[in-house]
Each structure stands twice: as structure tokens, then as C-alpha cells.
Design a protein around this motif. Structure first.
Motif: not given
Length: 226
Positions: A30-42, A218-226
Motif C-alpha cells: 500500500e501507499q505508505v509502505a510503497f513510499r517508504k520503500g522508494l526512500v529506502k531504495l534511494g 510509481a508516482g500514483d502508488r507513492a502519492f495515492r492518486t489512482t
């Protein structure tokens, strides 16, 4: 060093990078885990760039007990990170944990989905906002976008980056989480001096220009715009 040369790109093979990407791919993330995952991957990718591409120097260190020799990374003050809005925002947040003193630039760029892909596999790209810092010959420049699909957006972004730079930077990296072969070839052909770094090279692009298997928008999933 967990970076492998794959001819058209360098592949970041760190086990935590692969683990994190697998979680990002999961449709159930879900959104929060996805966004945190992108932070971790960066953050992981940033550390791999430091380990694989930046030099160190020996320095004298005074400990509480004696003097000894230590080692420090050169050039950490000479890093420029370019955020390709909007999907790269959490990805760049992670990079900044590895490069906290980096200069930052922003480019808002997106492809015209309504126009569709042309016969050459390219999309028309709109650039809505550009704010870049000074880029010098000492700098390591990292242009970050989680998805490198057709390469159309990245080529448009790199056009702006190279125009701003008064001289060639010491290093120019294009960093993505997931890349398609088509995009890697296009960016590599148009910007041969850029080093392409990615965590995964996926199978192909579908008829709409989306990476398969990919990880969705990735943008939609991170910012929940879908």
C-alpha cells in the motif's frame, strides 16, 4: 561492490536493493509502505554509488587514546541530485540520506499519454518547471527517476541538465529502480557519457509504453492518486 556492468547499464545487485524492489513490485504494497520503500531504495543506491564510484583518501585522526590513520570519501560536498518530479521525490529523499550536503535540482517532466508512442517508441515530453543549481567540473551529478521506460522523459531532462552545466561534470549518473531495454538503449545512444544505473532491467515495454513486469505507476502508488 554490488554494481555489475551489463553492457548497456550498470546493475545495482545489493541484496537489500533487490529485496526492497521486490516489495515495491508487489501489487499488495500500500501507499505508505510503497513510499517508504522508494526512500529506502534511494538510500541503498546512494551508498552503492559512494562505494562503487567515489574515491577515498587517507587522513590522520586523533582518537581519545592516540593518533591513527582513517579513510574518508572524497567529493561528498560536490554532489548534485536532480529530482524528476514527481515520482522521484521519495527516491531522492533516500539519496539525500547518503548525500546530505548535496545540491538539489528539480525538473517537472512528463510524457503526453494522450498523444501516445510514435513509431520510434518515443513520447512527446512536456517540461513544466526547471530549477537547477550550478554544475561544475568537480561535481557528481545524479539524475533520479524510479522508472526508465522509453527513455523519452530522461532524454528531455538530460538536455536541460547538459545545457545548464558550464562544463562536463566529473560524473553523470542516470539512476532508476526499474528500466526497460528500449529506454536504456535510447538514453545510452543520446548521452554516451552518462553512466546508467538501475536495480533491475525488465523484460520489455507493452504497447502503451509501460515497463513489464514493472511496478506500476510509481508516482500514483507513492502519492495515492489512482
Amino acid at each position: 561492490m554490488a554494481i555489475e556492468d551489463r553492457d548497456d547499464a550498470y546493475l545495482i545487485t545489493h541484496a537489500l536493493a533487490r529485496d526492497t524492489l521486490s516489495r515495491l513490485r508487489d501489487v499488495g504494497t500500500e501507499q505508505v509502505a510503497f513510499r517508504k520503500g522508494l526512500v529506502k531504495l534511494g538510500r541503498i543506491c546512494g551508498y552503492e554509488i559512494i562505494d562503487g564510484a567515489m574515491e577515498t583518501e587517507y587522513v590522520t585522526v586523533e582518537t581519545p587514546l592516540t593518533e591513527t590513520t582513517g579513510e574518508r570519501v572524497r567529493g561528498l560536498d560536490d554532489v548534485v541530485i536532480i529530482n524528476v518530479l514527481r515520482a522521484a521525490t521519495p527516491f531522492v529523499e533516500g539519496l539525500l540520506k547518503a548525500f546530505p550536503r548535496a545540491k538539489q535540482g528539480v525538473i517537472s517532466a512528463g510524457r503526453d499519454e494522450n498523444a501516445g508512442m510514435n513509431d520510434e517508441g518515443e513520447f512527446p515530453i512536456s517540461i513544466d518547471y526547471v530549477k537547477l543549481p550550478e554544475i561544475t567540473e568537480r561535481d557528481t551529478v545524479i539524475v533520479a527517476d524510479p522508472m526508465l521506460a522509453t527513455g523519452s522523459t530522461m532524454c528531455a531532462v538530460l538536455d536541460h541538465v547538459t545545457e545548464v552545466a558550464e562544463t562536463e561534470p566529473a560524473d553523470l549518473f542516470v539512476l532508476s529502480a526499474v528500466s526497460a531495454p528500449d529506454g536504456l538503449l535510447r538514453v545510452g545512444d543520446e548521452f554516451p557519457k552518462a553512466d546508467l544505473l538501475t536495480v533491475a532491467i525488465d523484460d520489455h515495454l507493452d504497447d502503451d509504453g509501460y515497463i513489464v513486469p514493472g511496478l506500476g505507476d510509481a508516482g500514483d502508488r507513492a502519492f495515492r492518486t489512482t
